[in-house]
Enzyme design. Structure first.
Site, PDB file in Angstrom:
ATOM      1  N   ASP A  67     -28.165  17.526  42.593  1.00 49.69           N
ATOM      2  CA  ASP A  67     -29.374  16.953  42.020  1.00 49.69           C
ATOM      3  C   ASP A  67     -29.437  17.119  40.502  1.00 49.69           C
ATOM      4  OD1 ASP A  67     -29.672  19.716  42.179  1.00 49.69           O
ATOM      5  OD2 ASP A  67     -31.233  19.641  43.676  1.00 49.69           O
ATOM      6  N   ASN A 136     -40.001  26.904  49.907  1.00 46.40           N
ATOM      7  CA  ASN A 136     -40.618  26.024  50.903  1.00 46.40           C
ATOM      8  C   ASN A 136     -39.576  25.408  51.844  1.00 46.40           C
ATOM      9  OD1 ASN A 136     -39.319  24.181  49.295  1.00 46.40           O
ATOM     10  ND2 ASN A 136     -41.153  23.142  48.561  1.00 46.40           N
ATOM     11  N   HIS A 138     -36.818  23.805  50.911  1.00 46.18           N
ATOM     12  CA  HIS A 138     -36.105  22.609  50.456  1.00 46.18           C
ATOM     13  C   HIS A 138     -34.618  22.899  50.241  1.00 46.18           C
ATOM     14  CE1 HIS A 138     -37.081  23.422  45.900  1.00 46.18           C
ATOM     15  NE2 HIS A 138     -35.884  23.873  46.182  1.00 46.18           N
ATOM     16  N   GLU A 143     -37.804  17.903  49.512  1.00 51.41           N
ATOM     17  CA  GLU A 143     -39.001  18.705  49.714  1.00 51.41           C
ATOM     18  C   GLU A 143     -39.546  18.502  51.132  1.00 51.41           C
ATOM     19  OE1 GLU A 143     -39.492  20.857  47.589  1.00 51.41           O
ATOM     20  OE2 GLU A 143     -40.148  20.163  45.624  1.00 51.41           O
TER      21      GLU A 143
HETATM   22  C1  F6R Z   1     -30.518  23.229  42.951  1.00 55.11           C
HETATM   23  C2  F6R Z   1     -31.178  22.890  44.204  1.00 55.11           C
HETATM   24  C3  F6R Z   1     -32.347  23.647  44.723  1.00 55.11           C
HETATM   25  C4  F6R Z   1     -32.206  25.154  44.576  1.00 55.11           C
HETATM   26  C5  F6R Z   1     -33.450  25.867  45.110  1.00 55.11           C
HETATM   27  C6  F6R Z   1     -33.355  27.363  44.944  1.00 55.11           C
HETATM   28  O1  F6R Z   1     -29.432  22.370  42.713  1.00 55.11           O
HETATM   29  O2  F6R Z   1     -30.771  21.960  44.805  1.00 55.11           O
HETATM   30  O3  F6R Z   1     -32.530  23.322  46.087  1.00 55.11           O
HETATM   31  O4  F6R Z   1     -31.069  25.573  45.281  1.00 55.11           O
HETATM   32  O5  F6R Z   1     -34.570  25.391  44.436  1.00 55.11           O
HETATM   33  O6  F6R Z   1     -33.342  27.667  43.590  1.00 55.11           O
HETATM   34  P1  F6R Z   1     -33.094  29.159  43.092  1.00 55.11           P
HETATM   35  O7  F6R Z   1     -31.720  29.505  43.475  1.00 55.11           O
HETATM   36  O8  F6R Z   1     -33.265  29.088  41.588  1.00 55.11           O
HETATM   37  O9  F6R Z   1     -34.125  29.996  43.771  1.00 55.11           O
END
Ligand code: F6R
Length: 244
Positions: A67, A136, A138, A143
């Site tokens: 992403d 959450n 995701h 989401e």
């Molecule tokens: C990032 C992504 C997100 C993160 C998630 C956890 O490329 O796709 O799904 O993996 O938001 O983020 P952290 O590791 O910063 O808690």
């Protein structure tokens, strides 16, 4: 699903890096699906160390990232382009022409989503998809929603994700409101998925992913259906699994 509860973040990161290393050693032209965020930083650090020692060669590896923030220039130090170069690409011998990320600066959403889906088709099967997980549930920026998404799409970030990501910005107001993300269908198409989760604030999402019902309200729960999925946690993120 294979669930591995490591003793701490370092141990979790080394285990994730070991799995990716084995993949690259066994198949030097592997396609790696990559993630950003704080969770995989230790994994990238370890891969860079092993590369520097001469144990790994990324010359023939292709990468596809999950992403990118929509509307954010790649040179912005909060962009996922910047993150990937800073933590990984600039430190290993990866061929820049084999690096692929969504383009957050393409004003035509549909065009960019179609382009990235075409990129994903053209690189072939992703051998290992590395994932983090949101509080959450995701994965990528898929989401919680009423349906699972299939292909690349532009997503509006939830208030919870904006709040969680505000730690990287001066304030929550600066966190972009949208992102371009691979869909759940893209993620599930990978041959193998490795999800890294660290810290107590991920414990509930990890538990719901592994033990809860498969629902788009917890997007990661779909991984229960994946034939090759490794969930790697540190002690804190895996804590509710032990309290059953
Ligand atoms: C990032 C992504 C997100 C993160 C998630 C956890 O490329 O796709 O799904 O993996 O938001 O983020 P952290 O590791 O910063 O808690």
């Amino acid at each position: 699903m294979r669930i591995i509860r490591a003793k701490d973040y370092k141990d979790m990161s080394r285990k994730a890096a070991n799995i990716i290393s084995a993949q690259v050693i066994l198949k030097p032209d592997s396609v790696l699906g990559l993630a950003t965020g704080s969770s995989p930083i230790g994994t990238y650090e370890q891969l860079v160390k092993w590369y520097e020692k001469g144990d790994l060669d990324f010359a023939d590896v292709t990468t596809v990232n999950l992403d990118e923030y929509y509307g954010m220039k790649p040179e912005n130090d909060q962009s996922y382009h910047y993150f990937m170069h800073d933590h990984f690409f600039d430190h290993v011998n990866i061929d820049p022409s084999r690096i692929n990320l969504p383009n957050g600066m393409e004003p035509d959403e549909e065009k960019e989503c179609a382009r990235y889906d075409a990129v994903l088709r053209s690189v072939g099967d992703v051998d290992i998809q590395l994932l983090g997980i949101g509080r959450n549930g995701h994965i990528g920026f898929n989401e919680p929603a009423d349906d699972f998404t299939y292909g690349t799409h532009v997503v509006t970030l939830t208030a919870d994700t904006i709040e969680a990501n505000a730690r990287f910005f001066k304030s929550a107001d600066e966190v972009p409101r949208q992102a371009v993300s691979m869909g759940i269908g893209n993620i599930m198409a990978a041959k193998c998925v490795v999800l890294v989760a660290t810290g107590e604030n991920k414990a509930k999402a990890v538990y719901d992913t592994i033990r809860g019902p498969i629902t788009p309200r917890v997007p990661a729960s779909v991984l229960q259906l994946h034939p090759c999925c490794v969930i790697l946690t540190d002690r804190e993120a895996g804590k509710l699994m032990l309290e059953e």
